[in-house]
Structures are given as structure tokens and as C-alpha cells.
Design an enzyme around this catalytic site. Sequence first.
Site, PDB file in Angstrom:
ATOM      1  N   ASP A 107     -16.414 -29.680  19.256  1.00  0.00           N
ATOM      2  CA  ASP A 107     -15.921 -29.086  19.051  1.00  0.00           C
ATOM      3  C   ASP A 107     -15.153 -28.601  18.164  1.00  0.00           C
ATOM      4  OD1 ASP A 107     -14.415 -26.583  19.677  1.00  0.00           O
ATOM      5  OD2 ASP A 107     -16.464 -25.663  19.394  1.00  0.00           O
ATOM      6  N   ARG A 108     -14.327 -28.475  16.878  1.00  0.00           N
ATOM      7  CA  ARG A 108     -12.781 -28.603  16.890  1.00  0.00           C
ATOM      8  C   ARG A 108     -12.418 -27.995  16.675  1.00  0.00           C
ATOM      9  NH1 ARG A 108     -17.556 -28.744  15.282  1.00  0.00           N
ATOM     10  NH2 ARG A 108     -17.741 -27.251  14.198  1.00  0.00           N
ATOM     11  N   CYS A 154     -17.280 -26.163   6.609  1.00  0.00           N
ATOM     12  CA  CYS A 154     -17.105 -26.419   7.670  1.00  0.00           C
ATOM     13  C   CYS A 154     -14.916 -25.995   7.161  1.00  0.00           C
ATOM     14  CB  CYS A 154     -17.267 -27.097   8.643  1.00  0.00           C
ATOM     15  SG  CYS A 154     -15.474 -26.772  10.512  1.00  0.00           S
ATOM     16  N   ASN A 155     -14.550 -24.818   7.366  1.00  0.00           N
ATOM     17  CA  ASN A 155     -13.476 -24.416   7.637  1.00  0.00           C
ATOM     18  C   ASN A 155     -12.578 -24.857   8.683  1.00  0.00           C
ATOM     19  OD1 ASN A 155     -13.008 -22.292   5.014  1.00  0.00           O
ATOM     20  ND2 ASN A 155     -14.750 -22.103   6.082  1.00  0.00           N
ATOM     21  N   CYS A 180     -14.715 -18.542   7.108  1.00  0.00           N
ATOM     22  CA  CYS A 180     -15.607 -19.674   8.614  1.00  0.00           C
ATOM     23  C   CYS A 180     -16.589 -19.208   7.995  1.00  0.00           C
ATOM     24  CB  CYS A 180     -15.786 -19.197   9.831  1.00  0.00           C
ATOM     25  SG  CYS A 180     -17.363 -19.460  10.960  1.00  0.00           S
TER      26      CYS A 180
END
Length: 233
Positions: A45-46, A80-81, A191
Site C-alpha cells: 500500500d502506497r 495510479c496517481n 485517484c
Amino acid sequence: MLGVLGGMGPMATVDFMAKVVRNTPACRDQDHIPMVVCSAANIPDRNAALRGEGADPLPAMAEALRRLEAAGATCIAIPCNTAHLWHAALQAGTPLPILHIAEAVTDALAARPGDTVGVLATTSTVTGGLYQERLARRGLSWRVPDPAGQAEVMQAIRLVKAGRAPEAAAILRGQAEALVAAGCHAVVMACTEIPVALAAVEGDLRARLVDATEALARACIQACASPTLADAA
């Protein structure tokens, strides 16, 4: 060949691929862009990593990038931003061009009238300044939800990832409308889960929404049509 470093999340990756297909001027299968996709849903998870509460996602993203290189990709898209906060590190590790989602969005915004842009994004994307600096370079000011609103945006993003997009839509629509009411001429869905939730929105709000996923898809189509990449593919 377009390489898609996806899986963050899987539904957003499918949405991106569909937008590449829909935006490609094609009359037959052979007119479409060849794509190879790594839906690496195992990437940590970023947001947790940026909060110091989870594993660094860079090694897993770099491994997915190597798989795309080995598969013959000639340019890379990351739908994915938040993952773009590692864009520079990923780009430093590959000779392949990695298209930047925020650059694609700011290019799209240049054609719109107005000077204030709302940004709906993960808290990490906001605090990391992914869009703010680029918007400022284009002479645009920006607004984001207040802290309570930002918490709602994060809740909505988690709902989309859990397959509960209709619940997320009501939350995100309210936050987008609040940004418009505060004077934003456009609201970036920054997002890649957000366009999934707001796909059915119509009317004036739809006209104000800027889909970062679609902007990236169009940039990829343009890049893959360039003579250099077309020859490489």
C-alpha cells in the site's frame, strides 16, 4: 508496445485499459495499441508506506517494471496517481519512458478556461504535492477538501477498492460539488479509483470533472503513435 504497471488497484487498471481502447481511433483490431499488463496487486500500500506504517512499494514496482521490459514494452503507464510519487526513482531504473499522469492532466487542463482547479486525491498525493507544483507552473491555483472532506475522500477510495462504488459515488459527488461551490472551474479526479465511482455522473458536474485516467490514456495513445515508439513496437 504499451506496458501497463497496474494492480493499484486492479479495477482502476481495467478502467485505464478500457479508456485506451475507447480513445484509440480504430476501425479494426490491428489499429489498436498492443499492450502488455502486469496487474501487480501485491505491491504494498502506497499510502501506508508514505505514512511510515507499511513496507516500501518501490522494490515491488521495480520488479513489475522489469517484467514489462522483458515482455517487450517500449513505454510505460502507471494508472495510479499516488504511485507517481516514486516516478523519478522508477524512471531512473529503466531506459523506457514512463508517462506521467499529472503531466497528462495539466496538459489537458491547459485547454480549459478558468484559473482554479480542485483536486480529489489520496491524502498522500495531496501532501506529496504531485499536482500542486505542476498546476502552479501553468498559472493555475488549486483547492483540496478540508480535513474532514479529505477523510471522506479516503473513505470513498477504500469503498471502491472493496467493490462498493455506488456508496463511494455519493461521497465523492458531494466533495466535488463542494469544490465547485468554492470556485473551482474544474475538479481533477486524481485517484484512479474516483473515475470508477463517478462514471455515471451527468450534467454540469460531469462537464467540470477531469479524469486523470483518461488523460493518461490519451497521452499513451499519442506517445505510441510517435514514429520512434511505433518503430520500436
